[in-house]
Design an enzyme around this catalytic site. Sequence first.
Site, mmCIF file in Angstrom:
data_model
loop_
_atom_site.group_PDB
_atom_site.id
_atom_site.type_symbol
_atom_site.label_atom_id
_atom_site.label_comp_id
_atom_site.label_asym_id
_atom_site.label_seq_id
_atom_site.Cartn_x
_atom_site.Cartn_y
_atom_site.Cartn_z
ATOM 1 N N ARG A 53 0.828 -1.148 -0.405
ATOM 2 C CA ARG A 53 -0.032 -0.202 0.238
ATOM 3 C C ARG A 53 0.894 0.815 -0.147
ATOM 4 O O ARG A 53 0.375 2.280 0.464
ATOM 5 C CB ARG A 53 -1.001 0.390 1.596
ATOM 6 N N ARG A 108 -3.317 6.227 0.924
ATOM 7 C CA ARG A 108 -4.398 7.974 1.644
ATOM 8 C C ARG A 108 -2.950 8.260 2.591
ATOM 9 O O ARG A 108 -3.266 9.724 3.480
ATOM 10 C CB ARG A 108 -5.433 6.817 1.893
ATOM 11 N N ARG A 126 -7.321 11.878 -5.067
ATOM 12 C CA ARG A 126 -7.937 11.002 -4.631
ATOM 13 C C ARG A 126 -9.931 11.960 -4.390
ATOM 14 O O ARG A 126 -10.878 11.428 -4.535
ATOM 15 C CB ARG A 126 -8.043 10.369 -3.209
ATOM 16 N N ASP A 140 -6.507 -2.909 -7.370
ATOM 17 C CA ASP A 140 -7.581 -3.292 -6.167
ATOM 18 C C ASP A 140 -7.962 -5.240 -6.357
ATOM 19 O O ASP A 140 -7.566 -5.616 -7.736
ATOM 20 C CB ASP A 140 -8.978 -2.722 -5.978
HETATM 21 C C1 CP3 Z 1 -7.649 -6.509 1.099
HETATM 22 C C2 CP3 Z 1 -7.247 -5.916 -0.125
HETATM 23 C C3 CP3 Z 1 -7.911 -4.945 -0.689
HETATM 24 N N1 CP3 Z 1 -7.186 -4.309 -1.541
HETATM 25 C C4 CP3 Z 1 -6.023 -5.645 -1.536
HETATM 26 C C5 CP3 Z 1 -5.905 -6.497 -0.552
HETATM 27 C C6 CP3 Z 1 -4.758 -7.116 -0.401
HETATM 28 C C7 CP3 Z 1 -4.168 -5.898 0.676
HETATM 29 C C8 CP3 Z 1 -4.845 -6.237 2.302
HETATM 30 O O1 CP3 Z 1 -4.814 -6.793 2.211
HETATM 31 O O2 CP3 Z 1 -4.457 -5.075 2.735
HETATM 32 C C9 CP3 Z 1 -5.186 -4.421 -2.817
HETATM 33 C C10 CP3 Z 1 -4.258 -3.985 -2.826
HETATM 34 N N2 CP3 Z 1 -5.361 -2.419 -2.444
HETATM 35 C C11 CP3 Z 1 -4.842 -1.223 -3.385
HETATM 36 C C12 CP3 Z 1 -3.440 -1.164 -3.360
HETATM 37 C C13 CP3 Z 1 -2.612 -0.679 -4.259
HETATM 38 C C14 CP3 Z 1 -1.397 -0.929 -4.299
HETATM 39 C C15 CP3 Z 1 0.186 -0.700 -3.049
HETATM 40 O O3 CP3 Z 1 0.197 0.747 -3.309
HETATM 41 O O4 CP3 Z 1 0.118 -1.356 -2.633
HETATM 42 C C16 CP3 Z 1 -3.358 -2.338 -2.940
HETATM 43 C C17 CP3 Z 1 -1.822 -4.148 -3.782
HETATM 44 C C18 CP3 Z 1 -5.073 0.202 -3.054
HETATM 45 C C19 CP3 Z 1 -6.721 0.523 -2.196
HETATM 46 N N3 CP3 Z 1 -7.152 -0.153 -1.807
HETATM 47 C C20 CP3 Z 1 -8.229 0.496 -0.724
HETATM 48 C C21 CP3 Z 1 -7.179 1.960 -0.494
HETATM 49 C C22 CP3 Z 1 -7.551 2.692 0.063
HETATM 50 C C23 CP3 Z 1 -9.146 3.226 -0.615
HETATM 51 C C24 CP3 Z 1 -9.830 4.523 -0.764
HETATM 52 O O5 CP3 Z 1 -8.748 5.931 -1.050
HETATM 53 O O6 CP3 Z 1 -10.862 5.477 -0.726
HETATM 54 C C25 CP3 Z 1 -6.407 2.054 -1.197
HETATM 55 C C26 CP3 Z 1 -5.323 2.690 -1.607
HETATM 56 C C27 CP3 Z 1 -9.350 -0.302 -0.210
HETATM 57 C C28 CP3 Z 1 -9.687 -0.820 -0.302
HETATM 58 N N4 CP3 Z 1 -9.687 -1.865 -0.873
HETATM 59 C C29 CP3 Z 1 -9.603 -3.167 0.274
HETATM 60 C C30 CP3 Z 1 -10.024 -3.047 1.574
HETATM 61 C C31 CP3 Z 1 -9.894 -4.134 2.286
HETATM 62 C C32 CP3 Z 1 -9.967 -1.391 1.591
HETATM 63 C C33 CP3 Z 1 -10.237 -0.544 2.084
HETATM 64 C C34 CP3 Z 1 -9.221 -0.891 3.447
HETATM 65 C C35 CP3 Z 1 -8.595 0.383 3.128
HETATM 66 O O7 CP3 Z 1 -9.436 1.760 3.048
HETATM 67 O O8 CP3 Z 1 -7.609 0.171 3.482
HETATM 68 C C36 CP3 Z 1 -9.199 -4.943 -0.513
#
Ligand code: CP3
Length: 349
Positions: free
Chosen positions: A29, A33, A42, A78
Amino acid sequence: MNFPALKNDRILRAARGEEVDRIPVWVMRQAGRYLPEFRELRSRYDFFTICRTPELACEVTLQPIQRYDLDASIIFSDILVIVQALGMIVEMQPSVGPVIPDPLKEPIDLDRLHQSIDVKQELGYVFEAITLTRHRLNGQVPLIGFTGAPWTLMCYMIEGGGSKTMSKAKKWLYKYPEESKKLLQILTDIIVKYLIEQVNAGAQMLQVFESNAEYLNSELFDRFSGPYLSAICSRVKNELKGNSVPMVVFAKGGHYAIKKLSTFDYDVIGLDWTIDPIEARKIVGNNRTLQGNLDPCSLYGPPEQIKEMVKNMASKFSKHRYIANLGHGIYPDVDPEHLRAMIDAVHEC
Ligand SMILES: Cc1c2[nH]c(c1CCC(=O)O)Cc1[nH]c(c(CCC(=O)O)c1C)Cc1[nH]c(c(CCC(=O)O)c1C)Cc1[nH]c(c(C)c1CCC(=O)O)C2
């Protein structure tokens, strides 16, 4: 595609077990954010609009690379884009996270899924973002592609979002084991194609996120996660042959499965923060690279303390076959300068 020559291959060397001049580091990640430049962009675009617009996904991917001395970039996307490609609606709600308004409830709902999709067509925007970003990186660092693993995606498809217990998804495992396997197999077949196309588009390493391993145990893992993780890696490597790239498996909360994971074809095993590096190395042996595993919350501490923790961690893992990272994604309220302290400390090791 004529990509620019790679100037920093440290992470690929570490993944393959070759000598490195210093420990490579990237952060799960790392585009997200906690960065003000991400929050700014965003505020103007919906989450999945960024994912679906190669120019925007590329810009966000490059943000942490411009700020820090990282050894890899990871394409901004994602894990849930696969769920969307299967025909389900996924929304990203502020302060809630992903929401799937109409989740799978009963096995009959599997009929709703678009099972024979053209991956190149449906997820073409990801491949375009990868190709564009690989060019824009100009060989500075390798570009990592990724996917969610079948069990983790199945959880979202059934729970309709996050969950404390995963009881709805686990109900399927106990009540409908055959239908669960059918769903896991559908996901596996798509994931294999998805990863192959990511490499064809320019991805230089691949990570498979089994973020919900923590809800299983070794018996459930052996039936509903492991076989699919294993098949994904061997099929992707087999089909890509000479073009194959190092592959990482990250099973969060899956310390019970680390030995098993080390028998699969993955080059790198990602670790969360709950396992001691020395213990993990004992279990895995010397033929796999380990990645991780600083507690994401340690970045709340003062920079001097972060540096001490990184040095302690790195000395336990040692330089050979090691990629430094957090044990899970960085949290949104972490001070970006504290991440800098972590990255610098790795490089000083
Ligand atoms: C379970 C999972 C998801 N997505 C992802 C996983 C596996 C990694 C982990 O276990 O955390 C993978 C993911 N999601 C995102 C990336 C981007 C690449 C990186 O920089 O790593 C990666 C590799 C961007 C994201 N994916 C998400 C954001 C934030 C959303 C936003 O900007 O509103 C980002 C930057 C949203 C997201 N997407 C997901 C969730 C549970 C959430 C909400 C939780 C949170 O807000 O952190 C599903």
